[in-house]
Scaffold this motif. Structure first.
Motif, PDB file in Angstrom:
ATOM      1  N   ASP A  20       0.840  -1.188   0.000  1.00 48.41           N
ATOM      2  CA  ASP A  20       0.000   0.000   0.000  1.00 48.41           C
ATOM      3  C   ASP A  20       0.879   1.244   0.000  1.00 48.41           C
ATOM      4  N   ALA A  21       0.263   2.390  -0.202  1.00 47.36           N
ATOM      5  CA  ALA A  21       0.994   3.657  -0.184  1.00 47.36           C
ATOM      6  C   ALA A  21       1.671   3.844   1.172  1.00 47.36           C
ATOM      7  N   GLY A  22       2.938   4.228   1.137  1.00 45.78           N
ATOM      8  CA  GLY A  22       3.693   4.441   2.367  1.00 45.78           C
ATOM      9  C   GLY A  22       4.450   3.224   2.849  1.00 45.78           C
ATOM     10  N   GLU A  23       4.158   2.043   2.279  1.00 44.29           N
ATOM     11  CA  GLU A  23       4.871   0.830   2.660  1.00 44.29           C
ATOM     12  C   GLU A  23       6.103   0.652   1.786  1.00 44.29           C
ATOM     13  N   LYS A  24       7.125   0.022   2.356  1.00 44.50           N
ATOM     14  CA  LYS A  24       8.381  -0.170   1.647  1.00 44.50           C
ATOM     15  C   LYS A  24       9.009  -1.485   2.082  1.00 44.50           C
ATOM     16  N   VAL A  25       9.614  -2.187   1.131  1.00 46.79           N
ATOM     17  CA  VAL A  25      10.245  -3.470   1.435  1.00 46.79           C
ATOM     18  C   VAL A  25      11.580  -3.546   0.707  1.00 46.79           C
ATOM     19  N   SER A  26      12.552  -4.198   1.339  1.00 46.94           N
ATOM     20  CA  SER A  26      13.870  -4.420   0.738  1.00 46.94           C
ATOM     21  C   SER A  26      13.985  -5.878   0.326  1.00 46.94           C
ATOM     22  N   GLN A  37       4.247  -4.417 -11.001  1.00 46.94           N
ATOM     23  CA  GLN A  37       3.169  -3.505 -11.363  1.00 46.94           C
ATOM     24  C   GLN A  37       3.302  -2.258 -10.502  1.00 46.94           C
ATOM     25  N   GLY A  38       3.524  -1.115 -11.141  1.00 43.82           N
ATOM     26  CA  GLY A  38       3.712   0.139 -10.428  1.00 43.82           C
ATOM     27  C   GLY A  38       4.515   1.090 -11.283  1.00 43.82           C
ATOM     28  N   ASN A  39       4.798   2.258 -10.762  1.00 48.29           N
ATOM     29  CA  ASN A  39       5.632   3.214 -11.472  1.00 48.29           C
ATOM     30  C   ASN A  39       7.087   2.776 -11.433  1.00 48.29           C
ATOM     31  N   SER A  40       7.801   3.038 -12.495  1.00 48.79           N
ATOM     32  CA  SER A  40       9.193   2.608 -12.596  1.00 48.79           C
ATOM     33  C   SER A  40      10.045   3.139 -11.443  1.00 48.79           C
ATOM     34  N   ASN A  41       9.775   4.381 -11.014  1.00 48.30           N
ATOM     35  CA  ASN A  41      10.605   4.971  -9.964  1.00 48.30           C
ATOM     36  C   ASN A  41      10.302   4.430  -8.573  1.00 48.30           C
ATOM     37  N   GLN A  42       9.365   3.477  -8.462  1.00 47.76           N
ATOM     38  CA  GLN A  42       9.055   2.888  -7.158  1.00 47.76           C
ATOM     39  C   GLN A  42      10.011   1.747  -6.813  1.00 47.76           C
ATOM     40  N   ARG A  43      10.811   1.328  -7.771  1.00 49.01           N
ATOM     41  CA  ARG A  43      11.881   0.361  -7.488  1.00 49.01           C
ATOM     42  C   ARG A  43      13.219   1.079  -7.575  1.00 49.01           C
ATOM     43  N   GLU A  44      13.973   0.987  -6.502  1.00 44.20           N
ATOM     44  CA  GLU A  44      15.282   1.627  -6.443  1.00 44.20           C
ATOM     45  C   GLU A  44      16.319   0.603  -5.980  1.00 44.20           C
ATOM     46  N   MET A  53      29.040  -6.445   1.324  1.00 46.07           N
ATOM     47  CA  MET A  53      29.554  -6.752  -0.011  1.00 46.07           C
ATOM     48  C   MET A  53      30.694  -7.759   0.025  1.00 46.07           C
ATOM     49  N   TYR A  54      30.645  -8.683   0.977  1.00 45.91           N
ATOM     50  CA  TYR A  54      31.744  -9.638   1.111  1.00 45.91           C
ATOM     51  C   TYR A  54      31.635 -10.779   0.119  1.00 45.91           C
ATOM     52  N   ARG A  55      30.501 -10.880  -0.590  1.00 49.53           N
ATOM     53  CA  ARG A  55      30.377 -11.876  -1.647  1.00 49.53           C
ATOM     54  C   ARG A  55      29.910 -11.169  -2.906  1.00 49.53           C
ATOM     55  N   LYS A  56      30.523 -11.479  -4.054  1.00 47.92           N
ATOM     56  CA  LYS A  56      30.242 -10.746  -5.284  1.00 47.92           C
ATOM     57  C   LYS A  56      28.787 -10.845  -5.704  1.00 47.92           C
ATOM     58  N   ARG A  57      28.138 -11.945  -5.333  1.00 46.77           N
ATOM     59  CA  ARG A  57      26.752 -12.101  -5.745  1.00 46.77           C
ATOM     60  C   ARG A  57      25.791 -11.307  -4.859  1.00 46.77           C
ATOM     61  N   LYS A  58      26.289 -10.642  -3.851  1.00 52.62           N
ATOM     62  CA  LYS A  58      25.442  -9.916  -2.919  1.00 52.62           C
ATOM     63  C   LYS A  58      25.761  -8.427  -2.939  1.00 52.62           C
ATOM     64  N   LEU A  59      25.880  -7.845  -4.130  1.00 49.79           N
ATOM     65  CA  LEU A  59      26.251  -6.439  -4.221  1.00 49.79           C
ATOM     66  C   LEU A  59      25.046  -5.512  -4.193  1.00 49.79           C
ATOM     67  N   ILE A  60      23.882  -5.985  -4.629  1.00 49.54           N
ATOM     68  CA  ILE A  60      22.742  -5.112  -4.846  1.00 49.54           C
ATOM     69  C   ILE A  60      21.523  -5.618  -4.089  1.00 49.54           C
ATOM     70  N   GLN A  61      20.743  -4.673  -3.548  1.00 48.76           N
ATOM     71  CA  GLN A  61      19.435  -5.007  -3.021  1.00 48.76           C
ATOM     72  C   GLN A  61      18.433  -4.027  -3.621  1.00 48.76           C
ATOM     73  N   SER A  62      17.171  -4.453  -3.733  1.00 44.25           N
ATOM     74  CA  SER A  62      16.115  -3.617  -4.298  1.00 44.25           C
ATOM     75  C   SER A  62      15.221  -3.093  -3.195  1.00 44.25           C
ATOM     76  N   ASN A  63      14.951  -1.781  -3.221  1.00 44.14           N
ATOM     77  CA  ASN A  63      13.985  -1.169  -2.318  1.00 44.14           C
ATOM     78  C   ASN A  63      12.754  -0.804  -3.135  1.00 44.14           C
ATOM     79  N   ALA A  68       2.287  -0.657  -4.978  1.00 45.24           N
ATOM     80  CA  ALA A  68       2.864  -1.468  -6.047  1.00 45.24           C
ATOM     81  C   ALA A  68       2.614  -2.933  -5.742  1.00 45.24           C
ATOM     82  N   GLN A  69       2.812  -3.744  -6.753  1.00 46.51           N
ATOM     83  CA  GLN A  69       2.698  -5.203  -6.605  1.00 46.51           C
ATOM     84  C   GLN A  69       3.779  -5.840  -7.451  1.00 46.51           C
ATOM     85  N   PHE A  70       4.449  -6.844  -6.898  1.00 43.14           N
ATOM     86  CA  PHE A  70       5.463  -7.534  -7.687  1.00 43.14           C
ATOM     87  C   PHE A  70       5.538  -9.003  -7.286  1.00 43.14           C
ATOM     88  N   MET A  71       6.040  -9.808  -8.217  1.00 47.77           N
ATOM     89  CA  MET A  71       6.119 -11.256  -8.024  1.00 47.77           C
ATOM     90  C   MET A  71       7.582 -11.676  -7.969  1.00 47.77           C
TER      91      MET A  71
END
Length: 233
Positions: A20-26, A37-44, A53-63, A68-71
Motif C-alpha cells: 500500500d501507499a507508504g509501505e516499503k520493502v527491501s 506492477q507500479g511506477n518505474s521509480n518505485q523500485r530503487e 559486499m563480502y560476496r560478489k553475488r550480494k552487491l545489490i538489493q532492491s527497495n 505497487a505489486q510484484f512477483m
C-alpha cells in the motif's frame, strides 16, 4: 503489506507482494523479481554497504515502495515463510535465507568465528529488530522451530540450520558411534534459550537412488568395498 503464495501449493514457485501507499520493502535477491506492477521509480536498486559486499553475488538489493505489486520467482522445492519480529528479537540469520524485510527494521552484522565460517561458507550473520517488522525467509522445504535447552545439546545439520538465538552456543561436531560420525554431515551442537529455525529440505542423492529402485546388493557393496561409492555406480 500482503504476501500471496500460489494457491493450493505447499511449495509455491512464486510469491506476490502487495504494498500500500507508504509501505516499503527491501529485497535481497533482486534477480528473482520476475514481474512488477507500479511506477518505474518505485523500485530503487542500490549497492549494499561495505559490510554486506563480502560476496560478489550480494552487491545489490532492491527497495520497492508502494502502492505497487510484484512477483518473486522461487527455485524448485523452495518456500517462503514470513516471520514477524519485534523489539528485542535476537535471532541470527544468514543472508542467503533472507528474501525480503520491511522498512524500518534495524540490521546488525555479526561476524562468525573462522571455524564456523569455513564450515557454513558464510562470514556474516544478520540480526534484525524493530517494531512490527516482517522478514520473508527462503528455505529448502518447510521451516520448522526446535526448542533449545541450555544444558542438553541439540544437534542440527549445518545445511539445515536457518537461524538461532544470539545467546546460543554453537560448536561444529559429529555425534553417535564411529560409524555414525563417519557417514554424516557436520552438525552444530547447540545449547541456549529460545528456538532454532530449521529447513526440512535436504538433498540426499543416495536416498534418491534407493527410492528409484537401486539394488540392495549394490548398496551393500558400496558400503563394504573401499571406494565403493566411486567404483560402483
Amino acid at each position: 503489506m500482503n504476501v500471496i503464495c500460489e494457491e493450493g501449493a505447499t511449495l509455491s514457485q512464486a510469491v506476490t507482494l502487495q504494498l500500500d501507499a507508504g509501505e516499503k520493502v527491501s529485497v535481497l535477491h533482486p534477480s528473482q523479481i520476475i514481474a512488477f506492477q507500479g511506477n518505474s521509480n518505485q523500485r530503487e536498486d542500490r549497492l549494499m554497504d561495505i559490510a554486506g559486499m563480502y560476496r560478489k553475488r550480494k552487491l545489490i538489493q532492491s527497495n520497492v515502495s508502494g502502492p505497487a505489486q510484484f512477483m518473486i520467482g522461487l527455485p524448485a522445492g523452495y518456500s517462503v515463510q514470513t516471520i514477524p519480529l519485534s523489539e528485542g528479537a535476537d535471532l541470527l540469520f544468514e543472508w542467503k535465507h533472507v528474501l525480503f524485510y520491511t522498512d524500518g527494521m534495524r540490521v546488525e552484522r555479526k561476524i562468525q568465528t573462522l571455524k564456523n565460517a569455513l564450515i557454513t561458507r558464510e562470514i556474516i550473520k544478520m540480526k534484525f529488530s524493530g517494531d512490527e517488522g516482517i522478514l520473508g525467509i527462503l528455505t529448502h522445504g518447510q521451516l520448522h522451530r526446535m526448542k533449545l535447552d541450555p544444558v542438553q545439546p541439540t544437534y542440527i545439520d549445518v545445511g539445515c540450520l536457518v537461524a538461532y538465538p544470539e545467546n546460543a552456543t554453537l560448536t561444529p561436531r559429529v555425534y553417535g558411534n564411529a560409524l555414525a560420525s563417519q557417514h554424516m554431515n557436520y552438525h552444530f551442537e547447540i545449547t541456549g534459550h529460545g528456538y532454532a529455525l530449521i529447513q526440512s529440505g535436504k538433498s540426499d542423492h543416495q536416498l534418491e537412488q534407493e527410492i528409484e529402485g537401486d539394488g540392495f546388493i549394490r548398496r551393500i557393496l558400496r558400503e563394504v568395498i573401499p571406494f565403493g561409492g566411486i567404483l560402483i555406480k
